[in-house]
Motif scaffolding. Sequence first.
Motif, PDB file in Angstrom:
ATOM      1  N   CYS A 236      29.937  95.617  47.414  1.00  0.00           N
ATOM      2  CA  CYS A 236      31.362  95.294  47.273  1.00  0.00           C
ATOM      3  C   CYS A 236      31.692  94.944  45.832  1.00  0.00           C
ATOM      4  O   CYS A 236      32.686  95.428  45.274  1.00  0.00           O
ATOM      5  CB  CYS A 236      31.748  94.148  48.196  1.00  0.00           C
ATOM      6  SG  CYS A 236      31.702  94.595  49.941  1.00  0.00           S
ATOM      7  N   SER A 237      30.859  94.131  45.217  1.00  0.00           N
ATOM      8  CA  SER A 237      31.085  93.737  43.827  1.00  0.00           C
ATOM      9  C   SER A 237      30.992  94.929  42.884  1.00  0.00           C
ATOM     10  O   SER A 237      31.827  95.084  41.988  1.00  0.00           O
ATOM     11  CB  SER A 237      30.071  92.675  43.394  1.00  0.00           C
ATOM     12  OG  SER A 237      30.261  91.491  44.119  1.00  0.00           O
ATOM     13  N   ALA A 238      29.991  95.766  43.096  1.00  0.00           N
ATOM     14  CA  ALA A 238      29.774  96.915  42.205  1.00  0.00           C
ATOM     15  C   ALA A 238      30.843  97.994  42.369  1.00  0.00           C
ATOM     16  O   ALA A 238      31.186  98.682  41.410  1.00  0.00           O
ATOM     17  CB  ALA A 238      28.386  97.513  42.451  1.00  0.00           C
ATOM     18  N   SER A 239      31.362  98.138  43.573  1.00  0.00           N
ATOM     19  CA  SER A 239      32.312  99.211  43.846  1.00  0.00           C
ATOM     20  C   SER A 239      33.766  98.769  43.737  1.00  0.00           C
ATOM     21  O   SER A 239      34.656  99.591  43.533  1.00  0.00           O
ATOM     22  CB  SER A 239      32.080  99.770  45.252  1.00  0.00           C
ATOM     23  OG  SER A 239      32.398  98.780  46.226  1.00  0.00           O
ATOM     24  N   GLY A 240      33.992  97.470  43.919  1.00  0.00           N
ATOM     25  CA  GLY A 240      35.366  96.982  43.946  1.00  0.00           C
ATOM     26  C   GLY A 240      36.003  97.061  45.320  1.00  0.00           C
ATOM     27  O   GLY A 240      37.172  96.732  45.491  1.00  0.00           O
ATOM     28  N   LEU A 241      35.238  97.496  46.309  1.00  0.00           N
ATOM     29  CA  LEU A 241      35.747  97.530  47.680  1.00  0.00           C
ATOM     30  C   LEU A 241      35.757  96.115  48.252  1.00  0.00           C
ATOM     31  O   LEU A 241      34.891  95.305  47.933  1.00  0.00           O
ATOM     32  CB  LEU A 241      34.867  98.417  48.567  1.00  0.00           C
ATOM     33  CG  LEU A 241      34.931  99.913  48.320  1.00  0.00           C
ATOM     34  CD1 LEU A 241      33.856 100.621  49.134  1.00  0.00           C
ATOM     35  CD2 LEU A 241      36.308 100.457  48.662  1.00  0.00           C
ATOM     36  N   SER A 242      36.702  95.843  49.105  1.00  0.00           N
ATOM     37  CA  SER A 242      36.743  94.530  49.745  1.00  0.00           C
ATOM     38  C   SER A 242      35.644  94.450  50.805  1.00  0.00           C
ATOM     39  O   SER A 242      35.191  95.467  51.340  1.00  0.00           O
ATOM     40  CB  SER A 242      38.103  94.301  50.397  1.00  0.00           C
ATOM     41  OG  SER A 242      38.251  95.133  51.533  1.00  0.00           O
TER      42      SER A 242
ATOM     43  N   SER B 160      27.276 114.231  45.549  1.00  0.00           N
ATOM     44  CA  SER B 160      26.266 115.223  45.948  1.00  0.00           C
ATOM     45  C   SER B 160      24.961 114.553  46.350  1.00  0.00           C
ATOM     46  O   SER B 160      24.337 114.939  47.343  1.00  0.00           O
ATOM     47  CB  SER B 160      26.004 116.218  44.816  1.00  0.00           C
ATOM     48  OG  SER B 160      27.142 116.976  44.555  1.00  0.00           O
ATOM     49  N   GLU B 161      24.546 113.554  45.580  1.00  0.00           N
ATOM     50  CA  GLU B 161      23.322 112.829  45.916  1.00  0.00           C
ATOM     51  C   GLU B 161      23.481 112.088  47.239  1.00  0.00           C
ATOM     52  O   GLU B 161      22.549 112.061  48.047  1.00  0.00           O
ATOM     53  CB  GLU B 161      22.965 111.840  44.804  1.00  0.00           C
ATOM     54  CG  GLU B 161      22.511 112.507  43.530  1.00  0.00           C
ATOM     55  CD  GLU B 161      22.434 111.563  42.350  1.00  0.00           C
ATOM     56  OE1 GLU B 161      21.576 111.795  41.473  1.00  0.00           O
ATOM     57  OE2 GLU B 161      23.226 110.584  42.287  1.00  0.00           O
ATOM     58  N   PHE B 162      24.640 111.497  47.449  1.00  0.00           N
ATOM     59  CA  PHE B 162      24.880 110.761  48.684  1.00  0.00           C
ATOM     60  C   PHE B 162      24.799 111.691  49.886  1.00  0.00           C
ATOM     61  O   PHE B 162      24.214 111.349  50.920  1.00  0.00           O
ATOM     62  CB  PHE B 162      26.258 110.075  48.636  1.00  0.00           C
ATOM     63  CG  PHE B 162      26.504 109.158  49.797  1.00  0.00           C
ATOM     64  CD1 PHE B 162      26.154 107.820  49.720  1.00  0.00           C
ATOM     65  CD2 PHE B 162      27.084 109.618  50.964  1.00  0.00           C
ATOM     66  CE1 PHE B 162      26.376 106.959  50.801  1.00  0.00           C
ATOM     67  CE2 PHE B 162      27.316 108.776  52.048  1.00  0.00           C
ATOM     68  CZ  PHE B 162      26.951 107.443  51.960  1.00  0.00           C
TER      69      PHE B 162
ATOM     70  N   THR C 260      34.238 105.847  45.940  1.00  0.00           N
ATOM     71  CA  THR C 260      34.109 104.473  45.448  1.00  0.00           C
ATOM     72  C   THR C 260      32.766 103.880  45.856  1.00  0.00           C
ATOM     73  O   THR C 260      32.108 103.192  45.059  1.00  0.00           O
ATOM     74  CB  THR C 260      35.270 103.608  45.984  1.00  0.00           C
ATOM     75  OG1 THR C 260      36.506 104.206  45.576  1.00  0.00           O
ATOM     76  CG2 THR C 260      35.200 102.194  45.458  1.00  0.00           C
ATOM     77  N   ILE C 261      32.337 104.153  47.074  1.00  0.00           N
ATOM     78  CA  ILE C 261      31.018 103.700  47.538  1.00  0.00           C
ATOM     79  C   ILE C 261      29.928 104.295  46.657  1.00  0.00           C
ATOM     80  O   ILE C 261      29.020 103.591  46.215  1.00  0.00           O
ATOM     81  CB  ILE C 261      30.795 104.086  49.018  1.00  0.00           C
ATOM     82  CG1 ILE C 261      31.690 103.243  49.928  1.00  0.00           C
ATOM     83  CG2 ILE C 261      29.322 103.942  49.418  1.00  0.00           C
ATOM     84  CD1 ILE C 261      31.769 103.743  51.360  1.00  0.00           C
ATOM     85  N   CYS C 262      30.023 105.582  46.389  1.00  0.00           N
ATOM     86  CA  CYS C 262      29.018 106.256  45.556  1.00  0.00           C
ATOM     87  C   CYS C 262      28.945 105.642  44.163  1.00  0.00           C
ATOM     88  O   CYS C 262      27.847 105.413  43.637  1.00  0.00           O
ATOM     89  CB  CYS C 262      29.322 107.749  45.455  1.00  0.00           C
ATOM     90  SG  CYS C 262      29.041 108.647  46.996  1.00  0.00           S
ATOM     91  N   LYS C 263      30.098 105.349  43.575  1.00  0.00           N
ATOM     92  CA  LYS C 263      30.106 104.707  42.256  1.00  0.00           C
ATOM     93  C   LYS C 263      29.426 103.354  42.322  1.00  0.00           C
ATOM     94  O   LYS C 263      28.641 103.003  41.435  1.00  0.00           O
ATOM     95  CB  LYS C 263      31.536 104.573  41.740  1.00  0.00           C
ATOM     96  CG  LYS C 263      32.132 105.896  41.313  1.00  0.00           C
ATOM     97  CD  LYS C 263      33.584 105.749  40.881  1.00  0.00           C
ATOM     98  CE  LYS C 263      34.168 107.144  40.638  1.00  0.00           C
ATOM     99  NZ  LYS C 263      35.618 107.098  40.424  1.00  0.00           N
ATOM    100  N   GLY C 264      29.711 102.592  43.368  1.00  0.00           N
ATOM    101  CA  GLY C 264      29.074 101.288  43.531  1.00  0.00           C
ATOM    102  C   GLY C 264      27.576 101.379  43.728  1.00  0.00           C
ATOM    103  O   GLY C 264      26.824 100.509  43.289  1.00  0.00           O
TER     104      GLY C 264
END
Length: 80
Positions: free
Chosen positions: A26-32, A64-66, A54-58
């Motif tokens: 959550c912290s790394a992605s900015g998702l709540s 593609s990797e995900f 957003t999850i992938c960025k976090g």
Amino acid sequence: MTVTQAVIKRMDEIMAEKKMTRSQLCSASGLSTGTVSSIYKQLSRGVTLNTLSTICKGLGVTMSEFLDTPYFNNLDGTNV
């Protein structure tokens, strides 16, 4: 397996590899925490591409990797 179940399995797998908690994601992605909890509780109708990006960025992986896992090969066609 549904799309959401595949996303959850893949998130768990990558977080385990990176020794990352949901809170850290959550912290790394900015998702709540509510968004991530909704995914895990399968309360939403699926995961949007924006949320997945957003999850992938976090997680520090590309989309593609995900998606590069057998989890996404045999989905039952449902979102939840």
